[in-house]
Design an enzyme around this catalytic site. Structure first.
Site, PDB file in Angstrom:
ATOM      1  N   CYS A  46      31.650  36.137  44.218  1.00  0.00           N
ATOM      2  CA  CYS A  46      31.624  36.008  42.766  1.00  0.00           C
ATOM      3  C   CYS A  46      30.260  35.432  42.438  1.00  0.00           C
ATOM      4  O   CYS A  46      29.994  34.273  42.724  1.00  0.00           O
ATOM      5  CB  CYS A  46      32.734  35.086  42.250  1.00  0.00           C
ATOM      6  SG  CYS A  46      32.578  34.826  40.469  1.00  0.00           S
ATOM      7  N   CYS A  77      30.544  32.527  39.506  1.00  0.00           N
ATOM      8  CA  CYS A  77      31.197  31.237  39.769  1.00  0.00           C
ATOM      9  C   CYS A  77      31.954  31.350  41.079  1.00  0.00           C
ATOM     10  O   CYS A  77      31.334  31.441  42.128  1.00  0.00           O
ATOM     11  CB  CYS A  77      32.063  30.805  38.603  1.00  0.00           C
ATOM     12  SG  CYS A  77      33.131  32.092  37.947  1.00  0.00           S
ATOM     13  N   SER A  78      33.270  31.390  41.035  1.00  0.00           N
ATOM     14  CA  SER A  78      34.002  31.427  42.303  1.00  0.00           C
ATOM     15  C   SER A  78      35.337  32.139  42.148  1.00  0.00           C
ATOM     16  O   SER A  78      36.332  31.729  42.722  1.00  0.00           O
ATOM     17  CB  SER A  78      34.213  30.014  42.833  1.00  0.00           C
ATOM     18  OG  SER A  78      34.874  29.244  41.851  1.00  0.00           O
ATOM     19  N   CYS A  79      35.382  33.225  41.362  1.00  0.00           N
ATOM     20  CA  CYS A  79      36.617  33.978  41.200  1.00  0.00           C
ATOM     21  C   CYS A  79      37.110  34.434  42.567  1.00  0.00           C
ATOM     22  O   CYS A  79      36.329  34.893  43.400  1.00  0.00           O
ATOM     23  CB  CYS A  79      36.389  35.189  40.298  1.00  0.00           C
ATOM     24  SG  CYS A  79      35.891  34.714  38.636  1.00  0.00           S
TER      25      CYS A  79
HETATM   26 FE    FE Z   1      33.920  33.804  38.801  1.00  0.00          FE
END
Ligand code: FE
Length: 202
Positions: A107, A110-112
């Protein structure tokens, strides 16, 4: 790419990460918890409990070509049928590795991450370095993480968002055709479903 507000939050002093770290520091300082036990607990959720949901889907796809086709065509339908649900699972796509094609997930914003399939995301997945570099030089990043791909293999990088999250279907290791679902599922590591390693040989 999404401009949603629910997941692209900036880290500030009120963020859950900062508050949780502060809480852990305080508990350690007071001698109430032992940091190594906290780390062991997190490791268990990251590597053992969480990813087994995804690992069983992969093992099922290895066993049944019909299930594999359904999973690749419409993962959401399969997850609904299997009653697998959870936060951040609005739309999942499964990308299969095959000879000459390797998939890896990131991602960039961000950190999906497909939490309900893989459990807690590893720290490196959230690091700015991985997020930036795996897009620019995937082959190099994978090789640094221990996965060397030959020059003919095409690397496909999938950028997750709040709308779409990805799961890699790793290739079944050679000589495992006789194994049952649970044995196969234990060869499927979290990292192999992010696409930074292959499934383990037994
Ligand atoms: Fe994300």
């Amino acid at each position: 790419m999404s401009s949603g507000t629910d997941h692209h939050q900036q880290i500030d002093s009120r963020s859950p990460e900062v508050r949780t770290e502060a809480l852990e520091d305080l508990l350690v300082e007071k001698g109430i918890v032992d940091r190594s036990r906290v780390d062991a607990l997190i490791d268990r959720f990251e590597n053992d409990l969480g990813p087994m949901v995804g690992a069983r889907l992969v093992a099922k796809a290895w066993i049944s070509s019909e299930f594999r086709e359904r999973l690749l065509a419409d993962a959401d339908e399969v997850l609904a049928t299997e009653d697998i649900q959870g936060a951040e699972m609005e739309h999942i796509e499964v990308k299969a590795n095959e000879p000459g094609v390797h998939n890896v997930v990131v991602c960039t914003l961000c950190s999906c991450y497909p939490w309900a399939l893989l459990g807690l995301p590893p720290n490196w997945y959230k690091s700015p370095e991985y997020r930036a570099r795996v897009v620019r030089e995937p082959r190099k990043v994978l090789s640094e993480m221990g996965l060397s791909l030959d020059a003919e293999t095409e690397v496909r990088v999938w950028d997750s968002s709040s709308e779409t999250r990805f799961l890699v279907l790793p290739e079944q290791p050679e000589g495992t055709g006789h194994l049952g679902l649970e044995e196969l599922a234990h060869l499927v590591t979290r990292d192999s479903m992010i696409g930074v390693t292959k499934a383990q040989a037994p």
